[in-house]
Design a protein around this motif. Structure first.
Motif, PDB file in Angstrom:
ATOM      1  N   LEU A 134       0.546   4.916  -2.093  1.00 21.19           N
ATOM      2  CA  LEU A 134       0.288   6.211  -1.460  1.00 21.19           C
ATOM      3  C   LEU A 134       1.337   7.245  -1.864  1.00 21.19           C
ATOM      4  O   LEU A 134       1.037   8.441  -1.963  1.00 21.19           O
ATOM      5  N   GLN A 135       2.562   6.793  -2.110  1.00 25.35           N
ATOM      6  CA  GLN A 135       3.634   7.694  -2.510  1.00 25.35           C
ATOM      7  C   GLN A 135       3.289   8.439  -3.807  1.00 25.35           C
ATOM      8  O   GLN A 135       3.680   9.582  -4.003  1.00 25.35           O
TER       9      GLN A 135
ATOM     10  N   VAL B 115       0.816  -1.218   0.000  1.00 20.73           N
ATOM     11  CA  VAL B 115       0.000   0.000   0.000  1.00 20.73           C
ATOM     12  C   VAL B 115       0.850   1.270   0.000  1.00 20.73           C
ATOM     13  O   VAL B 115       0.531   2.241  -0.700  1.00 20.73           O
ATOM     14  N   PHE B 116       1.935   1.302   0.773  1.00 23.66           N
ATOM     15  CA  PHE B 116       2.710   2.539   0.913  1.00 23.66           C
ATOM     16  C   PHE B 116       3.275   3.043  -0.417  1.00 23.66           C
ATOM     17  O   PHE B 116       3.254   4.255  -0.669  1.00 23.66           O
TER      18      PHE B 116
ATOM     19  N   THR C 146       1.603   6.067  10.116  1.00 23.90           N
ATOM     20  CA  THR C 146       1.186   7.463  10.115  1.00 23.90           C
ATOM     21  C   THR C 146       2.251   8.354  10.750  1.00 23.90           C
ATOM     22  O   THR C 146       2.595   9.427  10.223  1.00 23.90           O
TER      23      THR C 146
ATOM     24  N   ILE D 194       1.157  11.261  -2.415  1.00 17.09           N
ATOM     25  CA  ILE D 194       1.833  12.156  -1.463  1.00 17.09           C
ATOM     26  C   ILE D 194       3.032  12.835  -2.098  1.00 17.09           C
ATOM     27  O   ILE D 194       3.318  13.998  -1.845  1.00 17.09           O
TER      28      ILE D 194
END
Length: 338
Positions: free
Chosen positions: A180-181, A176-177, A328, A184
């Motif tokens: 998200l990058q 997932v990260f 987070t 973001i």
């Protein structure tokens, strides 16, 4: 069952120890071969060894003839493997991270560890299991769980449960990260720091980190190694907590500094000050990985799946909350620091 590493006692007990050691080694070899053959780069032999051991236990049970050797693999040999991890780390790696990066890693680890202990107490999760989940989430996944258990001395089912939880949510973070990058859009160093300070397993960090490019991957790996270096002080803290939980009258006190923790620190200093030949370093890394994999195979062989399921959903909720917390917090601090 406690097994001494005294040479005389080990030699005399060798006929009893060999069958269980051979079983753990065989499972470890199968796990390593399966991980090497898999196209899933983050799939750890240690995780596979636990799953294979649990499957064999479920299918065949844990044979009595294997118990002495499995006990040796789960305790003294596991501690030896943790100690040898020190040869894979150096003070130069800390310097490459920089002061701001070190602060982010240390703050994420400490805050996640404290949060997990507090939330586990609130949920009513067993303290020993809570400590294993806290160590695995805040430091380095399965390796931290087995290292922490050398002082917490939780049940084998708790060790397997904690490894399953940190593996599950570490895998979620790895997948997932990086997505998200894209939203973001952190800098390569910021993304690498976020991944290294939050994702659970070293292999998962490498897999997720390099999805942000080579610079991000290298920074993520260095950040993760800085977390691994903090394994020794966390084990000392857990030892103090375990001693307090058992009470002053316990007949099995935890030493002030366990021998494998002292050895871990000493070997890290040796690796920082002495240039170890690459061939010797590779051999040591292979031996360390095999010892830890065999130890986790023994843990799996001693794990009853029915007892594992009986732990209920609260430890799973604890692992999920710890995963959200560290992800987070690390994201916020990485965005500020880099």
């Amino acid at each position: 069952m406690q097994i001494s590493l005294s040479p005389r006692r080990v030699t005399s007990a060798l006929p009893l120890l060999l069958p269980g050691l051979a079983l753990a080694a065989a499972i470890a070899l199968v796990a390593r071969s399966a991980a090497s053959a898999s196209e899933v780069g983050w799939l750890s032999p240690m995780i596979l060894a636990v799953l294979l051991g649990m499957g064999l236990n479920r299918a065949l049970g844990a044979p009595a003839w294997a118990q002495p050797g499995l006990a040796l693999a789960m305790r003294p040999l596991l501690r030896l493997g943790v100690m040898l991890l020190g040869l894979q780390l150096s003070l130069a790696q800390l310097g490459a991270l920089g002061l701001s990066g070190l602060l982010v890693v240390a703050l994420c680890l400490a805050a996640t560890f404290v949060f997990t202990l507090a939330f586990g107490r609130l949920l009513g999760v067993d303290p020993a299991l809570t400590e294993l989940i806290a160590a695995g989430t805040s430091i380095c996944g399965a390796s931290a769980v087995v290292a922490a258990n050398t002082v917490t001395r939780a049940r084998e089912e708790d060790v397997a449960y904690a490894i399953s939880i940190v593996t599950l949510f570490g895998t979620v973070a790895m997948l997932v990260f990086p997505m998200l990058q894209r939203v973001i859009e952190l800098s390569p160093a910021g993304y690498g720091l976020w991944i290294g300070a939050s994702v659970h397993e070293v292999a998962q960090v490498v897999a997720a980190g390099f999805q942000g490019g080579s610079d991000a991957g290298e920074f993520a790996t260095i950040s993760k190694l800085a977390r691994v270096m903090l394994l020794a002080p966390v084990v000392l803290v857990l030892g103090r907590l375990a001693l307090r939980r058992r009470g002053a009258g316990s007949d099995t006190p935890v030493p002030a500094v366990p021998w494998f923790v002292a050895g871990f620190i000493a070997l890290m200093l040796v690796n920082s000050l002495v240039a170890i030949p690459e061939q010797a370093a590779q051999a040591t890394r292979a031996a360390t990985s095999f010892l830890l994999t065999a130890a986790l195979a023994a843990v799996g062989m001693q794990t009853d799946l029915a007892k594992l399921v009986s732990r209920g959903g609260r430890p799973l909720l604890l692992g999920f909350a710890a995963f959200l917390f560290i992800g987070t917090l690390a994201l916020g601090l990485a965005a500020i620091a880099v």
